[in-house]
Scaffold this motif. Structure first.
Motif, PDB file in Angstrom:
ATOM      1  N   ASN A 190     -15.809   1.786 -12.096  1.00 28.54           N
ATOM      2  CA  ASN A 190     -15.522   2.288 -13.432  1.00 28.54           C
ATOM      3  C   ASN A 190     -14.076   1.938 -13.773  1.00 28.54           C
ATOM      4  OD1 ASN A 190     -14.391   4.798 -15.202  1.00 28.54           O
ATOM      5  ND2 ASN A 190     -16.559   4.442 -15.654  1.00 28.54           N
ATOM      6  N   TRP A 191     -13.790   1.685 -15.046  1.00 30.01           N
ATOM      7  CA  TRP A 191     -12.465   1.235 -15.464  1.00 30.01           C
ATOM      8  C   TRP A 191     -11.361   2.229 -15.099  1.00 30.01           C
ATOM      9  CZ3 TRP A 191      -9.178   3.859 -18.718  1.00 30.01           C
ATOM     10  CH2 TRP A 191      -9.719   4.964 -19.382  1.00 30.01           C
ATOM     11  N   LYS A 192     -11.711   3.516 -15.022  1.00 27.35           N
ATOM     12  CA  LYS A 192     -10.681   4.523 -14.721  1.00 27.35           C
ATOM     13  C   LYS A 192     -10.100   4.305 -13.323  1.00 27.35           C
ATOM     14  CE  LYS A 192     -13.579   7.856 -16.143  1.00 27.35           C
ATOM     15  NZ  LYS A 192     -14.468   7.159 -17.102  1.00 27.35           N
ATOM     16  N   HIS A 193     -10.972   4.002 -12.373  1.00 26.46           N
ATOM     17  CA  HIS A 193     -10.500   3.704 -11.021  1.00 26.46           C
ATOM     18  C   HIS A 193      -9.622   2.462 -11.024  1.00 26.46           C
ATOM     19  CE1 HIS A 193     -13.135   6.763  -9.609  1.00 26.46           C
ATOM     20  NE2 HIS A 193     -14.247   6.055  -9.689  1.00 26.46           N
ATOM     21  N   LEU A 194     -10.050   1.435 -11.750  1.00 25.98           N
ATOM     22  CA  LEU A 194      -9.310   0.180 -11.742  1.00 25.98           C
ATOM     23  C   LEU A 194      -7.954   0.340 -12.422  1.00 25.98           C
ATOM     24  CD1 LEU A 194      -9.259  -2.779 -10.974  1.00 25.98           C
ATOM     25  CD2 LEU A 194     -10.424  -3.313 -13.127  1.00 25.98           C
ATOM     26  N   ARG A 195      -7.919   1.108 -13.513  1.00 26.04           N
ATOM     27  CA  ARG A 195      -6.637   1.293 -14.197  1.00 26.04           C
ATOM     28  C   ARG A 195      -5.635   2.013 -13.302  1.00 26.04           C
ATOM     29  NH1 ARG A 195      -3.166   4.222 -17.491  1.00 26.04           N
ATOM     30  NH2 ARG A 195      -2.546   3.171 -19.412  1.00 26.04           N
ATOM     31  N   GLN A 196      -6.049   3.099 -12.684  1.00 22.85           N
ATOM     32  CA  GLN A 196      -5.097   3.813 -11.834  1.00 22.85           C
ATOM     33  C   GLN A 196      -4.638   2.927 -10.678  1.00 22.85           C
ATOM     34  OE1 GLN A 196      -4.547   7.823 -11.311  1.00 22.85           O
ATOM     35  NE2 GLN A 196      -4.875   7.860  -9.102  1.00 22.85           N
ATOM     36  N   PHE A 197      -5.570   2.181 -10.096  1.00 26.76           N
ATOM     37  CA  PHE A 197      -5.215   1.303  -8.986  1.00 26.76           C
ATOM     38  C   PHE A 197      -4.184   0.263  -9.427  1.00 26.76           C
ATOM     39  CE2 PHE A 197      -6.006  -2.695  -6.675  1.00 26.76           C
ATOM     40  CZ  PHE A 197      -5.707  -2.281  -5.390  1.00 26.76           C
ATOM     41  N   LEU A 198      -4.433  -0.408 -10.537  1.00 31.09           N
ATOM     42  CA  LEU A 198      -3.528  -1.457 -10.996  1.00 31.09           C
ATOM     43  C   LEU A 198      -2.195  -0.897 -11.475  1.00 31.09           C
ATOM     44  CD1 LEU A 198      -6.021  -3.704 -12.988  1.00 31.09           C
ATOM     45  CD2 LEU A 198      -4.968  -4.229 -10.779  1.00 31.09           C
ATOM     46  N   TRP A 199      -2.251   0.215 -12.183  1.00 34.10           N
ATOM     47  CA  TRP A 199      -1.031   0.774 -12.760  1.00 34.10           C
ATOM     48  C   TRP A 199      -0.113   1.368 -11.677  1.00 34.10           C
ATOM     49  CZ3 TRP A 199      -3.632  -1.638 -16.107  1.00 34.10           C
ATOM     50  CH2 TRP A 199      -3.297  -1.687 -17.457  1.00 34.10           C
ATOM     51  N   SER A 200      -0.636   1.584 -10.487  1.00 34.71           N
ATOM     52  CA  SER A 200       0.175   2.126  -9.402  1.00 34.71           C
ATOM     53  C   SER A 200       0.407   1.104  -8.293  1.00 34.71           C
ATOM     54  CB  SER A 200      -0.504   3.372  -8.803  1.00 34.71           C
ATOM     55  OG  SER A 200      -1.776   3.051  -8.262  1.00 34.71           O
ATOM     56  N   SER A 201       0.109  -0.168  -8.572  1.00 34.16           N
ATOM     57  CA  SER A 201       0.205  -1.198  -7.529  1.00 34.16           C
ATOM     58  C   SER A 201       1.046  -2.385  -7.983  1.00 34.16           C
ATOM     59  CB  SER A 201      -1.208  -1.677  -7.127  1.00 34.16           C
ATOM     60  OG  SER A 201      -2.006  -0.613  -6.686  1.00 34.16           O
ATOM     61  N   ASN A 202       2.186  -2.109  -8.584  1.00 34.57           N
ATOM     62  CA  ASN A 202       3.033  -3.210  -9.039  1.00 34.57           C
ATOM     63  C   ASN A 202       3.473  -4.115  -7.892  1.00 34.57           C
ATOM     64  OD1 ASN A 202       2.766  -2.071 -11.539  1.00 34.57           O
ATOM     65  ND2 ASN A 202       4.853  -1.270 -11.665  1.00 34.57           N
ATOM     66  N   ASP A 203       3.547  -3.548  -6.690  1.00 33.74           N
ATOM     67  CA  ASP A 203       3.962  -4.346  -5.536  1.00 33.74           C
ATOM     68  C   ASP A 203       2.906  -5.371  -5.141  1.00 33.74           C
ATOM     69  OD1 ASP A 203       2.340  -2.134  -4.864  1.00 33.74           O
ATOM     70  OD2 ASP A 203       2.940  -2.274  -2.765  1.00 33.74           O
ATOM     71  N   LEU A 204       1.665  -5.201  -5.614  1.00 43.00           N
ATOM     72  CA  LEU A 204       0.647  -6.216  -5.385  1.00 43.00           C
ATOM     73  C   LEU A 204       0.870  -7.436  -6.272  1.00 43.00           C
ATOM     74  CD1 LEU A 204      -2.839  -4.456  -5.086  1.00 43.00           C
ATOM     75  CD2 LEU A 204      -1.689  -5.853  -3.359  1.00 43.00           C
ATOM     76  N   ILE A 205       1.391  -7.199  -7.461  1.00 39.52           N
ATOM     77  CA  ILE A 205       1.603  -8.284  -8.420  1.00 39.52           C
ATOM     78  C   ILE A 205       2.876  -9.050  -8.089  1.00 39.52           C
ATOM     79  CG2 ILE A 205       1.746  -8.858 -10.861  1.00 39.52           C
ATOM     80  CD1 ILE A 205      -0.881  -7.501 -10.000  1.00 39.52           C
ATOM     81  N   PHE A 206       3.953  -8.330  -7.823  1.00 44.81           N
ATOM     82  CA  PHE A 206       5.210  -8.929  -7.387  1.00 44.81           C
ATOM     83  C   PHE A 206       5.591  -8.320  -6.045  1.00 44.81           C
ATOM     84  CE2 PHE A 206       6.048  -9.689 -12.038  1.00 44.81           C
ATOM     85  CZ  PHE A 206       6.201 -11.066 -11.952  1.00 44.81           C
ATOM     86  N   ASP A 207       5.848  -9.161  -5.066  1.00 42.70           N
ATOM     87  CA  ASP A 207       6.256  -8.670  -3.753  1.00 42.70           C
ATOM     88  C   ASP A 207       7.508  -7.806  -3.900  1.00 42.70           C
ATOM     89  OD1 ASP A 207       6.342  -8.351  -1.005  1.00 42.70           O
ATOM     90  OD2 ASP A 207       7.587 -10.134  -0.714  1.00 42.70           O
ATOM     91  N   GLY A 208       7.423  -6.572  -3.426  1.00 42.44           N
ATOM     92  CA  GLY A 208       8.545  -5.657  -3.546  1.00 42.44           C
ATOM     93  C   GLY A 208       8.579  -4.885  -4.844  1.00 42.44           C
ATOM     94  N   GLY A 209       7.574  -5.101  -5.714  1.00 45.89           N
ATOM     95  CA  GLY A 209       7.523  -4.373  -6.979  1.00 45.89           C
ATOM     96  C   GLY A 209       8.193  -5.133  -8.108  1.00 45.89           C
ATOM     97  N   SER A 210       8.076  -4.600  -9.295  1.00 47.34           N
ATOM     98  CA  SER A 210       8.634  -5.249 -10.483  1.00 47.34           C
ATOM     99  C   SER A 210       9.918  -4.550 -10.920  1.00 47.34           C
ATOM    100  CB  SER A 210       7.618  -5.210 -11.628  1.00 47.34           C
ATOM    101  OG  SER A 210       7.339  -3.870 -11.996  1.00 47.34           O
TER     102      SER A 210
END
Length: 301
Positions: A190-210
């Motif tokens: 469900n999109w709610k799970h995906l949004r929380q996961f992505l919105w709290s995982s900036n370190d996945l997008i940029f190593d060390g966070g954004s």
């Protein structure tokens, strides 16, 4: 629109300060998803992509939000249109491709043909109509700012509504930047799970966070680091299936690496296993407070 009981129960728990105990149907039923589409998903703004995706006259691409679809097309450099992707006759999609280039859009259902600006050109039905000017695809407010394409999916009209200002003070100008990768990821969440996961995982997008993270509406955000950027656009398809698109953007003269997309895939797999074991997931109270604030009727807002 009256909200489903599963949503109003969340609101009551949030406002009373009680423990949040979501009904499993909050993540599974069409009625809840339809209410979210109407009350939340189409709120402005949506950062759809980088402007370079429309670099040549005739370029177009499709943006879907649940069962709703838009097509963004470039007629000329100063004439870019965000249009409802539904034929005026029977509502069939006129753009099935994810993207393309051409001088017209064609509905396969009954053969209605549209110019790239959404004007009906040569319908096989209603041939007696001589004035085609009032037959055009409804358009949404859109604008290109700092190199990003923004769409307001909340209202469509024959003439595009006026675009309201967007706060872009915290993001760099990406107009001269280059898209180095564009990838879509799919989940059975469900999109709610995906949004929380992505919105709290900036370190996945940029190593060390954004360095910065700027949200645009409920479904998109831009992360920046060292002048580079990553656009994350959530794509709810239906209650049990959500995609997201990740567009990596490098500053001028910088050949940034595409990023650890394999690491993202692995993190999605691990989180997916957790959600399978616990379908209501681990959404925190802040998420539910945000969710209810966005979903509750205007009279209560």
């Amino acid at each position: 629109m009256e909200l489903p009981d599963q949503i109003t129960a969340i609101g009551e728990q949030v406002e009373a300060g009680d423990e949040i105990t979501p009904d499993p149907d909050l993540f599974e039923t069409y009625e809840v998803f339809a209410a979210e589409l109407t009350s939340l998903f189409i709120k402005p703004w949506l950062a759809a992509d980088h402007a370079s995706r429309l670099s040549v006259d005739g370029d177009y691409f499709r943006v879907d939000i649940g069962g709703r679809s838009m097509v963004i097309a470039r007629q000329a450099q100063d004439k870019i249109h965000a249009m409802r992707n539904a034929c005026l006759h029977a509502g069939y999609r006129i753009c099935e491709e994810e993207e393309g280039r051409g001088d017209h859009l064609f509905c396969r259902y009954h053969g209605w043909d549209y110019a790239i600006d959404g004007m009906l050109t040569d319908p096989m039905l209603r041939p007696e109509e001589k004035d085609r000017s009032r037959f055009r695809l409804p358009r949404y407010a859109m604008q290109i700012s700092k190199g990003l394409i923004f769409i307001d999916p909340s209202l469509a009209a024959p003439n595009a509504p006026e675009a309201k200002p967007i706060d872009l003070a915290d993001i760099p100008d990406l107009g001269e930047a280059t898209v180095v990768s564009r990838k879509r990821f799919s989940t059975t969440w469900n999109w709610k799970h995906l949004r929380q996961f992505l919105w709290s995982s900036n370190d996945l997008i940029f190593d060390g966070g954004s360095e910065t993270a700027t949200e645009f509406g409920p479904l998109s955000k831009l992360l920046t680091k060292n002048g580079d950027a990553a656009l994350v656009r959530l794509i709810p398809r239906y209650a049990g299936h959500s995609d997201f698109e990740l567009v990596r953007i490098a500053r001028p003269g910088h050949n940034a690496a595409a990023g650890d997309e394999a690491g993202i895939e692995e993190a999605l797999r691990v989180e997916g296993d957790k959600i399978a074991d616990k379908p209501e997931g681990n959404l925190d109270r802040d998420f539910y407070a945000w969710y209810w604030a966005a979903m509750k009727p205007a009279a209560e807002a």
